[in-house]
Design a protein around this motif. Structure first.
Motif, PDB file in Angstrom:
ATOM      1  N   GLY A   1     -85.073  38.644  42.369  1.00 54.51           N
ATOM      2  CA  GLY A   1     -84.229  39.824  42.508  1.00 54.51           C
ATOM      3  C   GLY A   1     -83.072  39.640  43.455  1.00 54.51           C
ATOM      4  N   SER A   2     -82.883  38.422  43.965  1.00 57.30           N
ATOM      5  CA  SER A   2     -81.821  38.193  44.943  1.00 57.30           C
ATOM      6  C   SER A   2     -80.506  37.886  44.239  1.00 57.30           C
ATOM      7  CB  SER A   2     -82.199  37.037  45.861  1.00 57.30           C
ATOM      8  OG  SER A   2     -82.143  35.818  45.150  1.00 57.30           O
ATOM      9  N   ARG A   3     -79.467  37.728  45.050  1.00 63.36           N
ATOM     10  CA  ARG A   3     -78.130  37.443  44.519  1.00 63.36           C
ATOM     11  C   ARG A   3     -77.714  35.996  44.791  1.00 63.36           C
ATOM     12  NH1 ARG A   3     -77.063  41.172  40.771  1.00 63.36           N
ATOM     13  NH2 ARG A   3     -77.518  43.277  41.545  1.00 63.36           N
ATOM     14  N   ILE A   4     -78.687  35.096  44.809  1.00 61.51           N
ATOM     15  CA  ILE A   4     -78.343  33.693  44.995  1.00 61.51           C
ATOM     16  C   ILE A   4     -77.371  33.271  43.901  1.00 61.51           C
ATOM     17  CG2 ILE A   4     -79.267  31.343  44.945  1.00 61.51           C
ATOM     18  CD1 ILE A   4     -81.725  32.325  46.292  1.00 61.51           C
ATOM     19  N   SER A   5     -76.314  32.575  44.303  1.00 63.09           N
ATOM     20  CA  SER A   5     -75.241  32.295  43.356  1.00 63.09           C
ATOM     21  C   SER A   5     -75.680  31.410  42.201  1.00 63.09           C
ATOM     22  CB  SER A   5     -74.062  31.641  44.086  1.00 63.09           C
ATOM     23  OG  SER A   5     -74.484  30.453  44.739  1.00 63.09           O
ATOM     24  N   ASP A   6     -76.547  30.439  42.466  1.00 60.25           N
ATOM     25  CA  ASP A   6     -76.940  29.507  41.412  1.00 60.25           C
ATOM     26  C   ASP A   6     -78.022  30.129  40.545  1.00 60.25           C
ATOM     27  OD1 ASP A   6     -77.884  27.334  39.850  1.00 60.25           O
ATOM     28  OD2 ASP A   6     -77.103  25.937  41.346  1.00 60.25           O
ATOM     29  N   VAL A   7     -77.704  30.278  39.283  1.00 63.67           N
ATOM     30  CA  VAL A   7     -78.618  30.959  38.373  1.00 63.67           C
ATOM     31  C   VAL A   7     -79.910  30.177  38.163  1.00 63.67           C
ATOM     32  CG1 VAL A   7     -77.673  29.878  36.292  1.00 63.67           C
ATOM     33  CG2 VAL A   7     -78.701  32.145  36.138  1.00 63.67           C
ATOM     34  N   ARG A   8     -79.888  28.857  38.412  1.00 63.18           N
ATOM     35  CA  ARG A   8     -81.088  28.049  38.186  1.00 63.18           C
ATOM     36  C   ARG A   8     -82.225  28.458  39.108  1.00 63.18           C
ATOM     37  NH1 ARG A   8     -78.671  22.186  39.025  1.00 63.18           N
ATOM     38  NH2 ARG A   8     -77.653  23.367  40.694  1.00 63.18           N
ATOM     39  N   VAL A   9     -81.899  28.891  40.310  1.00 63.38           N
ATOM     40  CA  VAL A   9     -82.938  29.212  41.288  1.00 63.38           C
ATOM     41  C   VAL A   9     -83.672  30.482  40.900  1.00 63.38           C
ATOM     42  CG1 VAL A   9     -83.423  29.696  43.705  1.00 63.38           C
ATOM     43  CG2 VAL A   9     -81.641  28.044  43.106  1.00 63.38           C
ATOM     44  N   TRP A  10     -82.924  31.578  40.674  1.00 67.07           N
ATOM     45  CA  TRP A  10     -83.635  32.821  40.348  1.00 67.07           C
ATOM     46  C   TRP A  10     -84.240  32.783  38.953  1.00 67.07           C
ATOM     47  CZ3 TRP A  10     -81.853  35.365  36.148  1.00 67.07           C
ATOM     48  CH2 TRP A  10     -80.494  35.286  35.807  1.00 67.07           C
ATOM     49  N   ARG A  11     -83.658  32.000  38.035  1.00 66.04           N
ATOM     50  CA  ARG A  11     -84.267  31.887  36.713  1.00 66.04           C
ATOM     51  C   ARG A  11     -85.611  31.152  36.801  1.00 66.04           C
ATOM     52  NH1 ARG A  11     -80.750  29.053  32.183  1.00 66.04           N
ATOM     53  NH2 ARG A  11     -79.676  31.060  32.241  1.00 66.04           N
ATOM     54  N   ARG A  12     -85.665  30.116  37.630  1.00 66.56           N
ATOM     55  CA  ARG A  12     -86.936  29.403  37.786  1.00 66.56           C
ATOM     56  C   ARG A  12     -87.983  30.303  38.425  1.00 66.56           C
ATOM     57  NH1 ARG A  12     -87.377  23.134  39.150  1.00 66.56           N
ATOM     58  NH2 ARG A  12     -86.065  23.279  37.284  1.00 66.56           N
ATOM     59  N   ALA A  13     -87.602  31.066  39.426  1.00 69.77           N
ATOM     60  CA  ALA A  13     -88.546  31.999  40.053  1.00 69.77           C
ATOM     61  C   ALA A  13     -89.047  33.021  39.037  1.00 69.77           C
ATOM     62  CB  ALA A  13     -87.872  32.697  41.234  1.00 69.77           C
ATOM     63  N   ARG A  14     -88.145  33.529  38.203  1.00 71.87           N
ATOM     64  CA  ARG A  14     -88.545  34.513  37.174  1.00 71.87           C
ATOM     65  C   ARG A  14     -89.505  33.897  36.169  1.00 71.87           C
ATOM     66  NH1 ARG A  14     -84.143  35.991  32.858  1.00 71.87           N
ATOM     67  NH2 ARG A  14     -84.877  33.920  32.226  1.00 71.87           N
ATOM     68  N   ASP A  15     -89.236  32.650  35.770  1.00 71.36           N
ATOM     69  CA  ASP A  15     -90.115  31.991  34.801  1.00 71.36           C
ATOM     70  C   ASP A  15     -91.508  31.756  35.378  1.00 71.36           C
ATOM     71  OD1 ASP A  15     -88.071  31.974  32.980  1.00 71.36           O
ATOM     72  OD2 ASP A  15     -87.556  29.859  33.239  1.00 71.36           O
ATOM     73  N   TYR A  16     -91.566  31.364  36.652  1.00 68.25           N
ATOM     74  CA  TYR A  16     -92.877  31.144  37.259  1.00 68.25           C
ATOM     75  C   TYR A  16     -93.647  32.454  37.400  1.00 68.25           C
ATOM     76  CZ  TYR A  16     -91.455  26.361  38.325  1.00 68.25           C
ATOM     77  OH  TYR A  16     -91.053  25.051  38.221  1.00 68.25           O
ATOM     78  N   LEU A  17     -92.945  33.540  37.670  1.00 65.08           N
ATOM     79  CA  LEU A  17     -93.625  34.837  37.720  1.00 65.08           C
ATOM     80  C   LEU A  17     -94.223  35.180  36.363  1.00 65.08           C
ATOM     81  CD1 LEU A  17     -91.151  36.972  39.876  1.00 65.08           C
ATOM     82  CD2 LEU A  17     -93.521  36.414  40.439  1.00 65.08           C
ATOM     83  N   GLY A  18     -93.478  34.855  35.306  1.00 63.41           N
ATOM     84  CA  GLY A  18     -94.017  35.092  33.973  1.00 63.41           C
ATOM     85  C   GLY A  18     -95.225  34.226  33.691  1.00 63.41           C
ATOM     86  N   LEU A  19     -95.185  32.991  34.138  1.00 68.84           N
ATOM     87  CA  LEU A  19     -96.336  32.101  33.947  1.00 68.84           C
ATOM     88  C   LEU A  19     -97.575  32.626  34.663  1.00 68.84           C
ATOM     89  CD1 LEU A  19     -95.096  28.402  34.213  1.00 68.84           C
ATOM     90  CD2 LEU A  19     -96.329  29.441  32.327  1.00 68.84           C
ATOM     91  N   MET A  20     -97.386  33.174  35.846  1.00 66.52           N
ATOM     92  CA  MET A  20     -98.521  33.662  36.618  1.00 66.52           C
ATOM     93  C   MET A  20     -99.241  34.817  35.938  1.00 66.52           C
ATOM     94  SD  MET A  20     -97.121  33.414  40.544  1.00 66.52           S
ATOM     95  CE  MET A  20     -96.756  31.800  41.260  1.00 66.52           C
ATOM     96  N   ASN A  21     -98.573  35.480  35.008  1.00 66.11           N
ATOM     97  CA  ASN A  21     -99.231  36.544  34.249  1.00 66.11           C
ATOM     98  C   ASN A  21    -100.116  35.989  33.146  1.00 66.11           C
ATOM     99  OD1 ASN A  21     -98.027  38.622  35.737  1.00 66.11           O
ATOM    100  ND2 ASN A  21     -96.158  38.546  34.478  1.00 66.11           N
ATOM    101  N   GLU A  22    -100.065  34.698  32.922  1.00 63.31           N
ATOM    102  CA  GLU A  22    -100.909  34.031  31.937  1.00 63.31           C
ATOM    103  C   GLU A  22    -101.698  32.952  32.670  1.00 63.31           C
ATOM    104  OE1 GLU A  22    -101.180  34.923  28.918  1.00 63.31           O
ATOM    105  OE2 GLU A  22     -99.463  36.240  28.630  1.00 63.31           O
TER     106      GLU A  22
END
Length: 569
Positions: free
Chosen positions: A486-507
């Protein structure tokens, strides 16, 4: 047999006359026939295989050795290395016959002769040939000899270069022992600095042949030391009145600096703390950057990584875990202080990181045992590019090996907290990047941001993998990754990776397969990144995020169904 007897008598008389000739007392090697006589007598003893002949020649040869060593104390400039090596060979081959212990003689050769003649190419090559020829006997009968004098042998190869590299590498394993293993590492990494120091001594005092550099440390006020100190601090030399001193170069090095005294030593006296911020080292490094590299320095810059390869291979094969663990700690402290040649730094850093990761793979417990230095290195992640790269690899190792494994939950929690801190510092403070500097060019700024984003991707991955291994950390991991997503880190790779790992943790089942421990252990039946398809007929597998694994958004790119890949019964 008559000719052989006459030859025997001639050479034996030659040695006997030498022992009685007072004119040769202070310069034994001035008679070149002595070396020939020693070699011939040795060959005759070998051919006849007679203990009586050995007993007859031994007293004369032994007296010659003692006189030769004593002559060195008279500052003789005549090389006697070849003569002493020939006598040492006699001692090694016939020592048992005449009850001669060769250990004191060998040490006398290293201390009195090789310390003065290591820069003589003929003596250096003959020494390595001697050590290789007698390697087995030296390692079994005198196992502490080479480890004790490894600094002297490093000076020998640093000065003589690639010409003797193959011969030196054959000797090198003998330099490693429990007592020399750790001190040897910084000496190998600092071989280029050793060359710089030796070349400076040569420019200041003339040829190295015939003078013992190690005596600098032992004399209360040697003339050479005073001259070097004066040159370092005033820019002039003793006796020139400080007038138009020859500005030979602006790269004066204070060889009196404790750092250089340690570099130039002959014997192993343990690990010395090398102050890379000392004035002498700063001057040496600046000179190395600003001045053209000598041919000798160019050679050692290529040789040192190859010697390090042998050191690492022996370490992974033969050295016990206690010493390897200590070496990793030393490695981490020295990783950012490497001779500033771009190619050399790259080659050394590559080898050190590969060794560290191989050691962690073999013994994941090291991560827990070294948690304090690891956390310290994570705290220095933005101090320099070298420290950033080390922190990145440590993040990978922490996540890959679960912070040390199931039995190290406390250590895993502390490492997790260090990763959290590193992550939060980037989210909430001006430390979002390396240090903010207005003078940075656009290229430097881009490189800085790319390096920071790469590190943060590894931090995020390590947090997710550590929490997957130690499930009690999952709630904290979800909070951390949620803040990044949910942060505003400029590099999209960082928050996208965090979002993907959160999705993985739901499985959970899929998360364990993708991010689970690197080795099967109690409670885990498979390695990460694998799916046990043999259980597909009895267990439900759903919501497999193929697009996440491929780092792609949108619908899955495949067009097959489970029935195509699961075995039919």
């Amino acid at each position: 047999m008559g000719n052989r007897d006459r030859e025997w008598d001639f050479h034996l008389r030659s040695l006997s006359n030498s022992a009685r000739d007072s004119s040769l007392a202070n310069d034994t090697a001035s008679d070149p026939s002595l070396l020939q006589s020693v070699k011939k007598l040795f060959e005759l003893c070998k051919a006849e295989n007679s203990e009586d002949l050995v007993a007859r020649v031994y007293p004369n040869i032994n007296k010659l050795f003692q006189r030769a060593v004593a002559s060195l104390s008279q500052q003789s400039r005549t090389s006697i290395g070849l003569l002493l090596l020939a006598i040492l060979q006699f001692y090694l081959d016939f020592g048992e016959v005449v009850l001669h212990d060769a250990d004191p003689s060998l040490r006398a050769f290293f201390r009195s002769c090789l310390s003065r003649e290591f820069s003589d190419p003929v003596v250096a090559e003959a020494t390595l040939d001697f050590l290789n020829m007698n390697k087995k006997k030296l390692l079994t009968s005198f196992p502490t000899l080479l480890p004790q004098f490894f600094p002297l042998l490093l000076k020998l190869i640093a000065w003589n270069g690639e010409r003797l590299e193959k011969s030196f590498l054959k000797v090198f394993p003998g330099l490693m022992s429990p007592g020399s293993f750790l001190p040897l590492f910084p000496s190998l990494v600092d071989l280029p600095i050793l060359v710089v120091a030796l070349e400076k001594v040569e420019r200041s005092s003339g040829s190295l042949i015939g003078s013992s550099i190690a005596s600098i440390q032992k004399s209360a006020a040697p003339e050479m030391l005073l001259a070097l100190m004066d040159e370092a601090y005033t820019g002039s030399t003793i006796g020139d009145g400080g007038g138009d001193s020859e500005s030979e170069d602006s790269n004066t090095i204070d060889v009196a600096d404790p750092l250089f005294l340690d570099l130039l030593k002959d014997e192993n006296d343990g690990i010395a703390e090398r102050h890379w911020t000392s004035p002498g080292m700063a001057t040496a490094l600046q000179a190395a950057i600003n001045n053209p590299q000598s041919e000798r320095l160019k050679q050692i810059l290529k040789m040192a990584p190859r010697i390090l390869d042998v050191y690492i291979a022996i370490t992974l094969r033969d050295v016990n875990n206690s010493l390897i663990c200590a070496l990793i700690s030393l490695l981490m402290s020295r990783h950012a202080t490497i001779f500033p040649d771009k190619r050399f730094s790259y080659e050394v850093h590559k080898r050190l990181l590969e060794f560290m990761l191989a050691a962690f793979h073999r013994s994941p417990d090291f991560i827990a045992l070294l948690k304090k230095p690891i956390m310290d290195r994570l705290g220095e992640a933005y101090d320099s590019p070298a420290k950033t790269e080390l922190a990145l690899q440590l993040c990978w190792a922490i996540g890959e090996h679960g912070g040390g494994g199931d039995s190290h939950k406390d250590a895993a929690r502390e490492l997790f907290e260090s990763l959290e801190l590193l992550l939060y510092e980037n989210l909430s403070s001006s430390r979002l990047g390396l240090r903010q500097e207005s003078a940075l060019s656009s290229d430097s700024e881009t490189s800085r941001k790319s390096s920071q984003s790469r590190l943060l991707c590894f931090v995020v991955t390590a947090i997710a993998k550590l929490a997957t291994h130690h499930r009690e950390l999952l709630p904290r991991a979800r909070v951390s990754l949620g803040k990044v997503a949910g942060s505003r880190i400029s590099d999209v790779r960082v928050w996208r990776r965090a979002r993907d790992y959160l999705g993985l943790m739901n499985e959970p089942a899929i998360c364990l397969s993708v991010l689970g421990p690197s080795r099967p252990s109690c409670g885990y039946a498979q390695k990460p990144g694998t799916v046990n398809w043999s259980e597909g007929g009895t267990k439900l597998i759903a919501h497999i995020p193929f697009y996440i694994l491929g780092e792609q958004e949108g619908p899955p790119f495949h067009d097959f169904s489970f029935s195509d890949i699961l075995p039919r019964r």
